[in-house]
Design an enzyme around this catalytic site. Structure first.
Site, PDB file in Angstrom:
ATOM      1  N   CYS A 233       0.840  -1.193   0.000  1.00  0.00           N
ATOM      2  CA  CYS A 233       0.000   0.000   0.000  1.00  0.00           C
ATOM      3  C   CYS A 233       0.883   1.254   0.000  1.00  0.00           C
ATOM      4  O   CYS A 233       1.608   1.496  -0.955  1.00  0.00           O
ATOM      5  CB  CYS A 233      -0.984  -0.030   1.170  1.00  0.00           C
ATOM      6  SG  CYS A 233      -2.326   1.168   1.005  1.00  0.00           S
TER       7      CYS A 233
ATOM      8  N   HIS B  45      -3.881  -4.568  -0.578  1.00  0.00           N
ATOM      9  CA  HIS B  45      -3.506  -5.226   0.672  1.00  0.00           C
ATOM     10  C   HIS B  45      -3.586  -6.730   0.472  1.00  0.00           C
ATOM     11  O   HIS B  45      -4.680  -7.315   0.560  1.00  0.00           O
ATOM     12  CB  HIS B  45      -4.444  -4.799   1.799  1.00  0.00           C
ATOM     13  CG  HIS B  45      -4.188  -3.426   2.315  1.00  0.00           C
ATOM     14  ND1 HIS B  45      -3.252  -3.165   3.295  1.00  0.00           N
ATOM     15  CD2 HIS B  45      -4.723  -2.231   1.975  1.00  0.00           C
ATOM     16  CE1 HIS B  45      -3.229  -1.870   3.551  1.00  0.00           C
ATOM     17  NE2 HIS B  45      -4.113  -1.282   2.759  1.00  0.00           N
TER      18      HIS B  45
ATOM     19  N   GLU C  79      -2.725  -9.050   2.457  1.00  0.00           N
ATOM     20  CA  GLU C  79      -3.116  -9.708   3.709  1.00  0.00           C
ATOM     21  C   GLU C  79      -4.619  -9.624   3.953  1.00  0.00           C
ATOM     22  O   GLU C  79      -5.142 -10.283   4.858  1.00  0.00           O
ATOM     23  CB  GLU C  79      -2.351  -9.097   4.885  1.00  0.00           C
ATOM     24  CG  GLU C  79      -2.817  -7.742   5.359  1.00  0.00           C
ATOM     25  CD  GLU C  79      -2.383  -6.552   4.516  1.00  0.00           C
ATOM     26  OE1 GLU C  79      -2.636  -5.406   4.937  1.00  0.00           O
ATOM     27  OE2 GLU C  79      -1.796  -6.767   3.436  1.00  0.00           O
TER      28      GLU C  79
END
Length: 217
Positions: free
Chosen positions: A97, A199, A201
């Site tokens: 990011c 992102h 994750e």
């Protein structure tokens, strides 16, 4: 094994010997990144110490917030030079990011700010064409190639949260692009420097596959 309601087979999980160092400069989304690494069975440490970062096996630079503020925090902790030293030594680095954005030369977010300068290009406010900002959405990417996105096909969706976008100066550094009013760099890769605007994750199975690709580099 399941996460985000998705089932993962043993082909996604490997035994890795290298330690991932997650850089903590007070402005990163550390918990979700660490949770994803832990799920993948990866050894990791979190540090804001420049010496430890410079000697890391692999580095992850997360980022949440304003470009200039976060760059100032990196410099205050001497982490900017530690990251550059590690990259020069061949250490794989993944920016996530804002971490991706800081890999580039500059940003015009709330003024002009210099980045790490590891990749040529700039960060500009997204010309969304009337779409709401920030861009908070699951958005498909167009894959250009590279190791980081190995096994990821164009059209797969990832979770984005940002109001500024990277515009890489060299097309060869773009591992993927995405569009939200305008096209921007969604992932970058050159040598041992990698980054994603989304992102991973928080992007389900596809995001974990991207993290696993980095782990296995």
């Amino acid at each position: 094994m399941q996460i985000f309601g998705l089932t993962f087979g043993p082909d996604l999980l490997y035994n890795k010997s290298a330690m991932i160092t997650v850089i903590d400069y007070g402005a990163g989304n550390l918990r979700s990144v660490c949770n994803a690494l832990g799920f993948l069975g990866e050894k990791y440490e979190v540090t804001g110490d420049a010496d430890r970062a410079a000697r890391a096996d692999k580095l992850i630079l997360p980022g949440v917030g304003a470009f200039g503020v976060c760059m100032a925090k990196l410099r205050e902790l001497f982490l900017d030079e530690a990251i550059k030293s590690a990259v020069r030594a061949g250490t794989p680095l993944l920016g996530i990011c804002l971490g991706l954005q800081m890999l580039f030369d500059r940003s015009d977010e709330f003024g002009e700010h210099e980045g790490l300068g590891l990749l040529p290009g700039e960060v500009r406010r997204i010309n969304s064409g009337g779409l709401p900002l920030p861009h908070i959405a699951w958005t498909s990417i167009d894959v250009c190639g590279g190791r980081l996105l190995g096994g990821i096909e164009s059209g797969e969706f990832f979770y984005f949260v940002h109001g500024y976008g990277v515009h890489a100066a060299r097309l060869s550094d773009e591992a993927a692009t995405a569009e939200y009013g305008e096209r921007f760099t969604a992932a970058a890769e050159r040598g041992n420097v990698f980054g994603v605007q989304f992102h991973p994750e928080k992007s389900g199975k596809s995001g974990l596959a991207v993290l696993n690709n980095f782990i296995c580099i």
